[in-house]
Design a protein around this motif. Sequence first.
Motif, PDB file in Angstrom:
ATOM      1  N   LEU A  24       0.831  -1.207   0.000  1.00 41.52           N
ATOM      2  CA  LEU A  24       0.000   0.000   0.000  1.00 41.52           C
ATOM      3  C   LEU A  24       0.863   1.254   0.000  1.00 41.52           C
ATOM      4  CD1 LEU A  24      -3.002   0.843   0.118  1.00 41.52           C
ATOM      5  CD2 LEU A  24      -2.761   0.996   2.601  1.00 41.52           C
ATOM      6  N   LEU A  25       1.974   1.214   0.738  1.00 47.15           N
ATOM      7  CA  LEU A  25       2.900   2.348   0.744  1.00 47.15           C
ATOM      8  C   LEU A  25       3.494   2.577  -0.636  1.00 47.15           C
ATOM      9  CD1 LEU A  25       4.488   4.501   2.328  1.00 47.15           C
ATOM     10  CD2 LEU A  25       6.188   2.744   2.823  1.00 47.15           C
ATOM     11  N   ILE A  26       3.884   1.498  -1.312  1.00 43.19           N
ATOM     12  CA  ILE A  26       4.434   1.629  -2.668  1.00 43.19           C
ATOM     13  C   ILE A  26       3.384   2.206  -3.611  1.00 43.19           C
ATOM     14  CG2 ILE A  26       5.330   0.339  -4.647  1.00 43.19           C
ATOM     15  CD1 ILE A  26       6.599  -1.611  -2.651  1.00 43.19           C
ATOM     16  N   LEU A  27       2.143   1.714  -3.503  1.00 40.33           N
ATOM     17  CA  LEU A  27       1.064   2.255  -4.334  1.00 40.33           C
ATOM     18  C   LEU A  27       0.865   3.741  -4.052  1.00 40.33           C
ATOM     19  CD1 LEU A  27      -1.314   1.867  -6.311  1.00 40.33           C
ATOM     20  CD2 LEU A  27      -2.720   1.224  -4.332  1.00 40.33           C
ATOM     21  N   GLY A  28       0.893   4.107  -2.768  1.00 40.25           N
ATOM     22  CA  GLY A  28       0.733   5.512  -2.415  1.00 40.25           C
ATOM     23  C   GLY A  28       1.842   6.377  -2.981  1.00 40.25           C
ATOM     24  N   ILE A  29       3.084   5.883  -2.939  1.00 43.92           N
ATOM     25  CA  ILE A  29       4.215   6.629  -3.496  1.00 43.92           C
ATOM     26  C   ILE A  29       4.033   6.845  -4.989  1.00 43.92           C
ATOM     27  CG2 ILE A  29       6.682   6.457  -4.021  1.00 43.92           C
ATOM     28  CD1 ILE A  29       7.039   5.087  -1.303  1.00 43.92           C
ATOM     29  N   VAL A  30       3.622   5.788  -5.702  1.00 47.34           N
ATOM     30  CA  VAL A  30       3.453   5.890  -7.153  1.00 47.34           C
ATOM     31  C   VAL A  30       2.329   6.866  -7.496  1.00 47.34           C
ATOM     32  CG1 VAL A  30       2.764   4.615  -9.224  1.00 47.34           C
ATOM     33  CG2 VAL A  30       4.411   3.615  -7.637  1.00 47.34           C
ATOM     34  N   LEU A  31       1.174   6.741  -6.820  1.00 43.84           N
ATOM     35  CA  LEU A  31       0.053   7.631  -7.119  1.00 43.84           C
ATOM     36  C   LEU A  31       0.371   9.082  -6.749  1.00 43.84           C
ATOM     37  CD1 LEU A  31      -3.065   5.518  -6.051  1.00 43.84           C
ATOM     38  CD2 LEU A  31      -2.284   6.077  -8.358  1.00 43.84           C
ATOM     39  N   ALA A  32       1.087   9.278  -5.647  1.00 43.23           N
ATOM     40  CA  ALA A  32       1.485  10.641  -5.287  1.00 43.23           C
ATOM     41  C   ALA A  32       2.418  11.225  -6.344  1.00 43.23           C
ATOM     42  CB  ALA A  32       2.157  10.653  -3.920  1.00 43.23           C
ATOM     43  N   ALA A  33       3.367  10.412  -6.815  1.00 39.90           N
ATOM     44  CA  ALA A  33       4.312  10.886  -7.822  1.00 39.90           C
ATOM     45  C   ALA A  33       3.611  11.266  -9.119  1.00 39.90           C
ATOM     46  CB  ALA A  33       5.371   9.823  -8.082  1.00 39.90           C
ATOM     47  N   GLY A  47       3.644  13.302  11.068  1.00 38.69           N
ATOM     48  CA  GLY A  47       3.992  12.075  10.357  1.00 38.69           C
ATOM     49  C   GLY A  47       3.985  12.315   8.860  1.00 38.69           C
ATOM     50  N   PRO A  48       4.928  11.719   8.122  1.00 38.88           N
ATOM     51  CA  PRO A  48       5.007  11.973   6.683  1.00 38.88           C
ATOM     52  C   PRO A  48       3.791  11.484   5.922  1.00 38.88           C
ATOM     53  CG  PRO A  48       6.476  10.201   7.321  1.00 38.88           C
ATOM     54  CD  PRO A  48       5.971  10.803   8.590  1.00 38.88           C
ATOM     55  N   GLY A  49       3.191  10.368   6.369  1.00 41.60           N
ATOM     56  CA  GLY A  49       1.999   9.874   5.686  1.00 41.60           C
ATOM     57  C   GLY A  49       0.862  10.866   5.739  1.00 41.60           C
ATOM     58  N   ALA A  50       0.643  11.452   6.908  1.00 41.77           N
ATOM     59  CA  ALA A  50      -0.418  12.442   7.060  1.00 41.77           C
ATOM     60  C   ALA A  50      -0.145  13.680   6.218  1.00 41.77           C
ATOM     61  CB  ALA A  50      -0.568  12.827   8.531  1.00 41.77           C
ATOM     62  N   VAL A  51       1.113  14.093   6.156  1.00 41.47           N
ATOM     63  CA  VAL A  51       1.463  15.290   5.387  1.00 41.47           C
ATOM     64  C   VAL A  51       1.264  15.055   3.892  1.00 41.47           C
ATOM     65  CG1 VAL A  51       3.308  16.902   4.812  1.00 41.47           C
ATOM     66  CG2 VAL A  51       3.064  16.093   7.157  1.00 41.47           C
ATOM     67  N   VAL A  52       1.697  13.891   3.406  1.00 40.35           N
ATOM     68  CA  VAL A  52       1.511  13.589   1.979  1.00 40.35           C
ATOM     69  C   VAL A  52       0.025  13.477   1.654  1.00 40.35           C
ATOM     70  CG1 VAL A  52       1.927  11.886   0.167  1.00 40.35           C
ATOM     71  CG2 VAL A  52       3.767  12.492   1.735  1.00 40.35           C
ATOM     72  N   VAL A  81       9.434  17.033  -1.168  1.00 38.46           N
ATOM     73  CA  VAL A  81      10.502  16.918  -0.179  1.00 38.46           C
ATOM     74  C   VAL A  81      10.455  15.570   0.539  1.00 38.46           C
ATOM     75  CG1 VAL A  81      11.396  17.878   1.975  1.00 38.46           C
ATOM     76  CG2 VAL A  81      10.707  19.408   0.129  1.00 38.46           C
ATOM     77  N   LEU A  82       9.267  15.073   0.824  1.00 44.72           N
ATOM     78  CA  LEU A  82       9.145  13.874   1.648  1.00 44.72           C
ATOM     79  C   LEU A  82       9.340  12.574   0.889  1.00 44.72           C
ATOM     80  CD1 LEU A  82       6.200  14.860   4.030  1.00 44.72           C
ATOM     81  CD2 LEU A  82       8.661  14.871   4.482  1.00 44.72           C
ATOM     82  N   MET A  83       9.245  12.586  -0.430  1.00 48.33           N
ATOM     83  CA  MET A  83       9.430  11.340  -1.177  1.00 48.33           C
ATOM     84  C   MET A  83      10.810  10.717  -0.955  1.00 48.33           C
ATOM     85  SD  MET A  83       6.711  10.287  -2.829  1.00 48.33           S
ATOM     86  CE  MET A  83       5.723  10.847  -1.431  1.00 48.33           C
ATOM     87  N   PRO A  84      11.930  11.467  -1.092  1.00 48.32           N
ATOM     88  CA  PRO A  84      13.235  10.859  -0.806  1.00 48.32           C
ATOM     89  C   PRO A  84      13.371  10.399   0.636  1.00 48.32           C
ATOM     90  CG  PRO A  84      13.508  12.925  -2.016  1.00 48.32           C
ATOM     91  CD  PRO A  84      12.084  12.857  -1.572  1.00 48.32           C
ATOM     92  N   VAL A  85      12.728  11.097   1.558  1.00 48.97           N
ATOM     93  CA  VAL A  85      12.802  10.727   2.976  1.00 48.97           C
ATOM     94  C   VAL A  85      12.117   9.380   3.196  1.00 48.97           C
ATOM     95  CG1 VAL A  85      12.159  11.411   5.311  1.00 48.97           C
ATOM     96  CG2 VAL A  85      12.842  13.153   3.642  1.00 48.97           C
ATOM     97  N   ILE A  86      10.939   9.219   2.638  1.00 47.46           N
ATOM     98  CA  ILE A  86      10.194   7.970   2.798  1.00 47.46           C
ATOM     99  C   ILE A  86      10.942   6.808   2.160  1.00 47.46           C
ATOM    100  CG2 ILE A  86       8.077   6.767   2.092  1.00 47.46           C
ATOM    101  CD1 ILE A  86       6.629   9.471   2.438  1.00 47.46           C
ATOM    102  N   VAL A  87      11.514   7.037   0.990  1.00 47.17           N
ATOM    103  CA  VAL A  87      12.266   5.978   0.316  1.00 47.17           C
ATOM    104  C   VAL A  87      13.497   5.584   1.137  1.00 47.17           C
ATOM    105  CG1 VAL A  87      13.724   5.487  -1.691  1.00 47.17           C
ATOM    106  CG2 VAL A  87      11.465   6.474  -2.004  1.00 47.17           C
ATOM    107  N   LEU A 102      11.437   4.282  -9.461  1.00 45.81           N
ATOM    108  CA  LEU A 102      10.017   3.970  -9.615  1.00 45.81           C
ATOM    109  C   LEU A 102       9.159   5.223  -9.505  1.00 45.81           C
ATOM    110  CD1 LEU A 102       7.794   1.823  -9.891  1.00 45.81           C
ATOM    111  CD2 LEU A 102       7.807   1.618  -7.395  1.00 45.81           C
ATOM    112  N   TYR A 103       9.376   6.012  -8.443  1.00 41.38           N
ATOM    113  CA  TYR A 103       8.511   7.191  -8.316  1.00 41.38           C
ATOM    114  C   TYR A 103       8.918   8.301  -9.283  1.00 41.38           C
ATOM    115  CZ  TYR A 103      11.544  10.055  -5.192  1.00 41.38           C
ATOM    116  OH  TYR A 103      12.541  10.818  -4.640  1.00 41.38           O
ATOM    117  N   SER A 104      10.198   8.344  -9.690  1.00 42.51           N
ATOM    118  CA  SER A 104      10.590   9.312 -10.724  1.00 42.51           C
ATOM    119  C   SER A 104       9.948   8.957 -12.051  1.00 42.51           C
ATOM    120  CB  SER A 104      12.113   9.338 -10.865  1.00 42.51           C
ATOM    121  OG  SER A 104      12.726   9.774  -9.675  1.00 42.51           O
ATOM    122  N   MET A 105       9.860   7.645 -12.330  1.00 40.41           N
ATOM    123  CA  MET A 105       9.206   7.192 -13.558  1.00 40.41           C
ATOM    124  C   MET A 105       7.715   7.542 -13.528  1.00 40.41           C
ATOM    125  SD  MET A 105       9.327   3.374 -15.229  1.00 40.41           S
ATOM    126  CE  MET A 105       8.505   2.614 -13.829  1.00 40.41           C
ATOM    127  N   ALA A 106       7.071   7.332 -12.370  1.00 44.66           N
ATOM    128  CA  ALA A 106       5.659   7.697 -12.249  1.00 44.66           C
ATOM    129  C   ALA A 106       5.472   9.201 -12.391  1.00 44.66           C
ATOM    130  CB  ALA A 106       5.116   7.224 -10.894  1.00 44.66           C
TER     131      ALA A 106
END
Length: 447
Positions: free
Chosen positions: A45-54, A108-113, A152-158, A172-176
């Motif tokens: 779910l976290l990976i899906l969230g990263i891709v959709l956010a990107a 929390g980063p999840g809440a901020v994103v 800003v938070l994407m590299p932190v989460i990764v 992956l998220y740069s590609m998205a």
Amino acid sequence: MASDETRTETRTEASTDVCAETRAESRKHEVPGEAPATRAWTTRLLILGIVLAALNLRPAITSLGALLEEVRDGLGMSGSVAGLLTSVPPLCFAVFGVTAPRLARRFGPGAVVCAGMVAITAGLLIRPYAGGTGGFLAATALALMGIAVSNVLMPVIVKRYFPDRVGSMTGLYSMALAFGTSVAAAATVPMTNALGGHWQPGLAVWAVLPALAVVPWLPFVRNRKAPTAAGPSASEPRRESARPAEKPADQPPLRITRSRTAWALAVFFGLQATAAYITMGWMAQIFRDSGVSAGTAGLLLAVIMVMGVPLAFVIPRVATRLPHQGPIVLVLGLCGLAGYAGLYFAPVGGAWAWALLLGVSNCAFPLALTMVGMRARTGAGVAQLSAFAQSTGYLISIPGPLLVGVLYQHSGGWGLPIALMSALMVPQIVVGVLAGRDRTVEDEAAR
């Protein structure tokens, strides 16, 4: 015989002790109350969230670039005001991006994103119907605020959750991100035509995508603390291969401004962002003024952006295998210089070739993100370096799109703006080579 039995019992006891220690060590890294299957699903779910956010980090900008002429006519903007509009993204990224680490520590980063995706949805839905240039700019700023904190938070989460796969996850998220950018550039004009030919619904339709991206981040809103290497909360996944616990309290405060690599990376980020936002804001208009139709100009912009889809996945993986990323910086810079030269001398005849070259050059963005993850050893260092490099970099990039608009209005053509873009590519190569050296900001700041 007794000796054999004794040795057997000793081996059995030792084996039992080792197994017990192994289980105890495994329990240390488990999230309390969460089964392995549940942890696996939360990771997915976290990976899906990263891709959709990107996917939502650039359509707010490229969809506007594709319809900039219609928006200018509809709102009565001059070339200078339109240049100001194209400078709003880096301004918002600089102002709001610097707040991301503080917000992540508190909520929390999840809440901020998640909140960032909500802000993007609201901004994109409101801005076409806000009425007047001021309202349009305010709603755009709201959407860009959500993009800024997520940037800003994407590299932190990764770095936190995938420390042994920084290159592949960044790719992956740069590609998205590149895919979302290119789709918005290519599809905005056709969708506008399909919705009746008015630019307002053509821009508002992009609010659907961030609304969908809110969903996978909702389970992470409960976490009130930013994830640290000491352990995630029960609502967030943790990779079993994560590094041993690091105690930020035991670390001396990182004075990021003492690091030459941090400054080089910030300037590199700023110059590549300048080129990117000039491209997203003005490139379709450059092609249209050269005699290319609006639909084809949108496709050419999409080609520039779509080059980032495969390369954004490949470049970070290659970069993490090299001790020095300078050669990649040089190749990308030379492609940019060649693309701008072609755009100056034969903007229509070789338009597709120039679009391909500029698309390769624009992949300096995933490279910069990868270097953010590589130039710091700890998660806290990555968070601080990401905020510093992106906020400082976006401040540096603010004058570029505005200056292009001013030069275009006063010269009546695109010769001077293209010359400016070419000139900026040279220092980008120089600072990129410096930022690519194999060193960490913690070591430099300590010295």
